[in-house]
Enzyme design. Structure first.
Site, PDB file in Angstrom:
ATOM      1  CG  HIS A  72      27.553 -31.103  -3.850  1.00 29.20           C
ATOM      2  ND1 HIS A  72      28.585 -31.436  -2.996  1.00 29.20           N
ATOM      3  CD2 HIS A  72      27.948 -31.508  -5.095  1.00 29.20           C
ATOM      4  CE1 HIS A  72      29.571 -31.983  -3.694  1.00 29.20           C
ATOM      5  NE2 HIS A  72      29.209 -32.042  -4.962  1.00 29.20           N
ATOM      6  CD  GLU A  83      -0.552 -29.151 -18.498  1.00 29.43           C
ATOM      7  OE1 GLU A  83      -0.078 -28.286 -17.751  1.00 29.43           O
ATOM      8  OE2 GLU A  83      -0.722 -28.970 -19.708  1.00 29.43           O
ATOM      9  CE  LYS A 122      -5.566 -22.237 -18.575  1.00 27.69           C
ATOM     10  NZ  LYS A 122      -5.818 -22.835 -19.878  1.00 27.69           N
TER      11      LYS A 122
HETATM   12  O1  PA5 Z   1      -0.013 -28.516 -22.563  1.00 30.35           O
HETATM   13  C1  PA5 Z   1      -0.895 -27.677 -22.525  1.00 30.35           C
HETATM   14  O2  PA5 Z   1      -1.931 -27.784 -23.177  1.00 30.35           O
HETATM   15  C2  PA5 Z   1      -0.738 -26.433 -21.681  1.00 30.35           C
HETATM   16  O3  PA5 Z   1       0.432 -26.457 -20.946  1.00 30.35           O
HETATM   17  C3  PA5 Z   1      -0.733 -25.197 -22.563  1.00 30.35           C
HETATM   18  O4  PA5 Z   1       0.347 -25.249 -23.435  1.00 30.35           O
HETATM   19  C4  PA5 Z   1      -0.691 -23.924 -21.736  1.00 30.35           C
HETATM   20  O5  PA5 Z   1      -1.765 -23.896 -20.831  1.00 30.35           O
HETATM   21  C5  PA5 Z   1      -0.756 -22.696 -22.630  1.00 30.35           C
HETATM   22  O6  PA5 Z   1      -1.888 -22.744 -23.430  1.00 30.35           O
HETATM   23  P1  PA5 Z   1      -2.034 -21.843 -24.710  1.00 30.35           P
HETATM   24  O7  PA5 Z   1      -1.015 -22.257 -25.704  1.00 30.35           O
HETATM   25  O8  PA5 Z   1      -3.425 -22.107 -25.195  1.00 30.35           O
HETATM   26  O9  PA5 Z   1      -1.843 -20.426 -24.292  1.00 30.35           O
END
Ligand code: PA5
Length: 466
Positions: A322, A293, A436
């Site tokens: 394995h 990410e 989203k």
């Molecule tokens: O690293 C990030 O920003 C994302 O993985 C968020 O943690 C994830 O989308 C969840 O977001 P939130 O904590 O706003 O619900």
């Protein structure tokens, strides 16, 4: 015995795996100037407060409060269910797997330190319904975690749970909920304030995947009985090491540089994290999100399209010997592996002598499972190196809150540094928004009407299904 984790990078070097697949001292030297600039830039940002994740290990007083809050919760409830996704769940899962008994949630309360903690990080209806059906609601507290306070998956879980609690426990419902969210913004904050629900704060400027040293993970970890102060002290220790400017003295910079050089100069487009430890297996999951990410980006910081990012993969030794190792040893030359290895496991398990007439089995007798595990890791490392596959090892003298804190902090700093190498912003995630928006539009969220019409029009008549 040193309690520091260490990075053995012998087998990523060209003299171990050849010029086509390994890096040389010259590669590392050539990065020196850029690395120095990235270091200065990060240090400046850190000093100005723009990167608050750097300072989280030093919040010991807050951690002590969280420890007490965890203890208080475990006196009132037997079970905590964390509702959260991505960065709001993966760090906690990694901590629980690493630092709790492997059957923590099944142990009796007498044998267990802390409360049972379940992490619900999905919206699979079967999984969710089945979990709810097993809970004793009077003994359960739900910790709803969302920095934005609006993530659809977490909000859906929250709506289901709060409705259930209202129906089953009446006015008491709010006592069974904790909200962990932004101090001021977002729907969860409004809900906490309006309903006087106990809440904890996700610090400003700390993105979801960098929240493992905040209440997001520290509260559930403390509730499960983990020594969160020791965890932070481990991170602090790593900060001493990752504050070093010289690339070759800084394990975070070195880890990032090795992956970056192998990706960009040697086409190792995938990086596999392979713990030889069930305790560390979810560290690989946490790292997978961190690397993917943070670094998987279409544009660089100047807006040029570069489509950066190395694909992180998780594996588990010896299990995946394995399964995936055949591919890693003989398949395409497109990966670098990073083993997580543990010198001293908590348990020593001996293999008894036996089956003497069967030499193919009896040779194991008298050794320990620990020896077998260590030798298998070495064997995999040997096979990879012989086949010119770059690999490195992060060694843990033991798995403890201190060493786990070190690894997590090291990989956070490595990710921030790698952002500099790839010239991308490692702290945003614009690509996550596309999916989203589709969900918002299709479920009728206000403001998404036009998008809904467009998505439907684009899809019409295009599906091919056999
Ligand atoms: O690293 C990030 O920003 C994302 O993985 C968020 O943690 C994830 O989308 C969840 O977001 P939130 O904590 O706003 O619900």
């Amino acid at each position: 015995m040193t309690r520091d984790i260490s990075l053995d990078y012998t087998n990523v070097m060209a003299n171990a795996v050849g010029d086509d697949n390994g890096i040389s001292d010259e590669h590392l030297k050539a990065l020196k100037q850029r690395a120095g600039k990235i270091h200065t830039d990060l240090a400046k940002k850190r000093k100005s407060g723009a990167l608050p994740f750097f300072e989280l290990p030093y919040k010991i007083a807050e951690a002590k409060k969280l420890k007490n809050a965890g203890r208080a919760l475990s006196k009132k409830f037997s079970t905590m269910v964390v509702l959260g996704i991505g960065g709001s769940a993966l760090g906690t899962t990694a901590l629980l797997t690493a630092l709790c008994h492997s059957a923590h949630n099944s142990l009796t309360s007498k044998k267990r330190t802390g409360m049972r903690v379940f992490i619900e990080d999905n919206i699979d209806p079967d999984h969710f319904a089945e979990l709810l059906s097993t809970l004793k609601l009077k003994e359960t507290v739900f910790n709803v975690i969302s920095k934005s306070g609006s993530t659809a998956e977490t909000m859906a879980q929250f709506m289901i749970v709060s409705d259930l609690l209202k129906r089953k426990l009446g006015k008491e419902w709010r006592k069974h909920i904790i909200l962990t969210t932004d101090a001021k913004a977002g729907a969860l904050r409004t809900i906490a304030d309006e309903n006087k629900i106990k809440s904890f704060i996700v610090p400003d400027g700390v993105g979801g995947r960098f929240t493992v040293f905040t209440p997001v993970s520290l509260l559930p970890a403390a509730a499960a009985g983990i020594d969160i102060v020791k965890l932070l002290k481990g991170a602090m220790r790593m900060d001493e090491r990752t504050s070093q400017k010289p690339l070759l003295q800084n394990p975070a910079y070195l880890f990032a540089s090795i992956n970056y050089l192998l990706d960009t100069a040697k086409a190792k487009r995938m990086t596999v994290m392979m713990p030889y430890s069930n305790r560390l297996k979810d560290m690989a999951d946490w790292f997978r999100q961190m690397w993917a990410e943070s670094l998987g980006k279409r544009c660089d910081i100047d807006g040029n399209q570069i489509y950066a990012g190395q694909t992180p993969i998780k594996a588990l030794g010896a299990t995946d010997q394995h399964s995936q190792i055949q591919l890693y040893v003989e398949g395409p030359f497109d990966k670098v592996l990073c083993f997580l290895e543990v010198s001293k496991h908590d348990n020593e398990v001996l293999i008894p002598e036996g089956f003497e007439k069967l030499p193919g089995v009896s040779y194991l007798g008298g050794h320990s499972m620990n020896e077998l595990f260590a030798v298998e890791k070495k064997g995999t490392e040997y096979a990879l190196t012989q086949n010119r596959r770059p690999n490195m090892t992060i060694n843990f003298p033991e798995v403890s809150a201190h060493t786990v804190g070190q690894l997590l902090y090291m990989l956070e700093v490595a990710t921030a540094f790698a952002g500099g190498l790839y010239r991308v912003d490692p702290f945003d995630q614009p690509g996550v928004e596309f999916g989203k928006e589709y969900a918002y539009a299709m479920l009728g969220r206000a403001g998404f009407e036009e998008k809904r019409a467009r998505f439907l029009a684009e899809e019409k008549g295009k599906r091919r299904v056999l």
